[in-house]
Design a protein around this motif. Structure first.
Motif, PDB file in Angstrom:
ATOM      1  N   UNK A  73       0.826  -1.213   0.000  1.00 43.19           N
ATOM      2  CA  UNK A  73       0.000   0.000   0.000  1.00 43.19           C
ATOM      3  C   UNK A  73       0.855   1.255   0.000  1.00 43.19           C
ATOM      4  N   UNK A  74       1.924   1.259   0.797  1.00 42.89           N
ATOM      5  CA  UNK A  74       2.814   2.414   0.840  1.00 42.89           C
ATOM      6  C   UNK A  74       3.484   2.635  -0.511  1.00 42.89           C
ATOM      7  N   UNK A  75       3.874   1.548  -1.167  1.00 47.65           N
ATOM      8  CA  UNK A  75       4.503   1.668  -2.482  1.00 47.65           C
ATOM      9  C   UNK A  75       3.559   2.263  -3.504  1.00 47.65           C
ATOM     10  N   UNK A  76       2.345   1.772  -3.526  1.00 46.62           N
ATOM     11  CA  UNK A  76       1.342   2.280  -4.463  1.00 46.62           C
ATOM     12  C   UNK A  76       1.055   3.758  -4.196  1.00 46.62           C
ATOM     13  N   UNK A  77       0.863   4.118  -2.930  1.00 43.46           N
ATOM     14  CA  UNK A  77       0.557   5.504  -2.574  1.00 43.46           C
ATOM     15  C   UNK A  77       1.739   6.427  -2.856  1.00 43.46           C
ATOM     16  N   UNK A  78       2.948   5.961  -2.613  1.00 42.25           N
ATOM     17  CA  UNK A  78       4.144   6.774  -2.860  1.00 42.25           C
ATOM     18  C   UNK A  78       4.316   7.034  -4.348  1.00 42.25           C
ATOM     19  N   UNK A  79       4.077   6.031  -5.171  1.00 39.90           N
ATOM     20  CA  UNK A  79       4.176   6.197  -6.621  1.00 39.90           C
ATOM     21  C   UNK A  79       3.159   7.226  -7.099  1.00 39.90           C
ATOM     22  N   UNK A  80       1.932   7.169  -6.560  1.00 36.81           N
ATOM     23  CA  UNK A  80       0.887   8.119  -6.956  1.00 36.81           C
ATOM     24  C   UNK A  80       1.221   9.551  -6.554  1.00 36.81           C
ATOM     25  N   UNK A  81       1.783   9.713  -5.359  1.00 37.31           N
ATOM     26  CA  UNK A  81       2.058  11.050  -4.845  1.00 37.31           C
ATOM     27  C   UNK A  81       3.309  11.658  -5.498  1.00 37.31           C
ATOM     28  N   UNK A  82       4.152  10.836  -6.084  1.00 36.97           N
ATOM     29  CA  UNK A  82       5.417  11.310  -6.659  1.00 36.97           C
ATOM     30  C   UNK A  82       5.202  12.402  -7.704  1.00 36.97           C
ATOM     31  N   UNK A  83       4.180  12.275  -8.536  1.00 34.28           N
ATOM     32  CA  UNK A  83       3.923  13.273  -9.574  1.00 34.28           C
ATOM     33  C   UNK A  83       3.552  14.637  -9.003  1.00 34.28           C
ATOM     34  N   UNK A  84       3.072  14.658  -7.767  1.00 42.34           N
ATOM     35  CA  UNK A  84       2.650  15.909  -7.146  1.00 42.34           C
ATOM     36  C   UNK A  84       3.789  16.578  -6.365  1.00 42.34           C
ATOM     37  N   UNK A  85       4.908  15.883  -6.237  1.00 40.25           N
ATOM     38  CA  UNK A  85       6.028  16.422  -5.465  1.00 40.25           C
ATOM     39  C   UNK A  85       6.733  17.531  -6.242  1.00 40.25           C
ATOM     40  N   UNK A  86       7.142  18.564  -5.516  1.00 37.56           N
ATOM     41  CA  UNK A  86       7.863  19.677  -6.141  1.00 37.56           C
ATOM     42  C   UNK A  86       9.246  19.232  -6.596  1.00 37.56           C
ATOM     43  N   UNK A  87       9.874  18.393  -5.791  1.00 42.08           N
ATOM     44  CA  UNK A  87      11.193  17.877  -6.144  1.00 42.08           C
ATOM     45  C   UNK A  87      11.258  16.408  -5.755  1.00 42.08           C
ATOM     46  N   UNK A  88      12.290  15.750  -6.171  1.00 43.06           N
ATOM     47  CA  UNK A  88      12.519  14.333  -5.860  1.00 43.06           C
ATOM     48  C   UNK A  88      11.492  13.394  -6.485  1.00 43.06           C
ATOM     49  N   UNK A  89      10.858  13.803  -7.592  1.00 42.94           N
ATOM     50  CA  UNK A  89       9.842  12.958  -8.222  1.00 42.94           C
ATOM     51  C   UNK A  89      10.398  11.587  -8.604  1.00 42.94           C
ATOM     52  N   UNK A  90      11.556  11.579  -9.244  1.00 44.77           N
ATOM     53  CA  UNK A  90      12.132  10.305  -9.700  1.00 44.77           C
ATOM     54  C   UNK A  90      12.492   9.405  -8.525  1.00 44.77           C
TER      55      UNK A  90
END
Length: 126
Positions: A73-90
């Motif tokens: 669940x954490x992996x799925x949620x982290x992947x989804x939130x990555x696009x919304x991050x100002x930095x460190x998306x990759x």
């Protein structure tokens, strides 16, 4: 934040089974602190799952099935939130993918896809 990424990715790459639960709980606590100030949709759910994971790791006998479900669940949620991050998306995407894989790494999790997505799994599938 870079140190948190590196430490977490190193633990995943070495194999989470090789990481002592107390060290894992410390890493989770670091992530909770880092995410506490973030006001991005999805962050509160991640914080809730991180707290549940930390509690499991602090137990004398952690529930491996629960941990695998939480990692997924954490992996799925982290992947989804990555696009919304100002930095460190990759880095967030890589972390999310690694957590998802770690959660699915157990043969039990791979067999029981529905249960892997549910943190309230009542029984272990044989």
């Amino acid at each position: 934040m870079a140190v948190k990424f590196a430490g977490t990715m190193n633990a995943i790459n070495r194999g989470l089974d090789a990481t002592k639960p107390t060290k894992g709980a410390d890493m989770v606590e670091d992530w909770e602190s880092a995410l506490a100030e973030i006001d991005t949709p999805g962050a509160k759910g991640i914080l809730r799952d991180l707290a549940a994971l930390r509690k499991q790791l602090e137990k004398g006998e952690p529930d491996a099935d629960r941990i695998h479900a939480l990692l997924h669940r954490l992996g799925t949620a982290t992947t989804k939130i990555a696009d919304k991050a100002d930095k460190s998306q990759e880095k967030l995407k890589a972390l999310g993918e690694a957590l998802t894989e770690a959660g699915e790494d157990s043969p039990d999790e791979a067999e029981d896809v529905e249960a892997a997505a549910s943190p309230k799994r009542a029984r272990k599938k044989s």
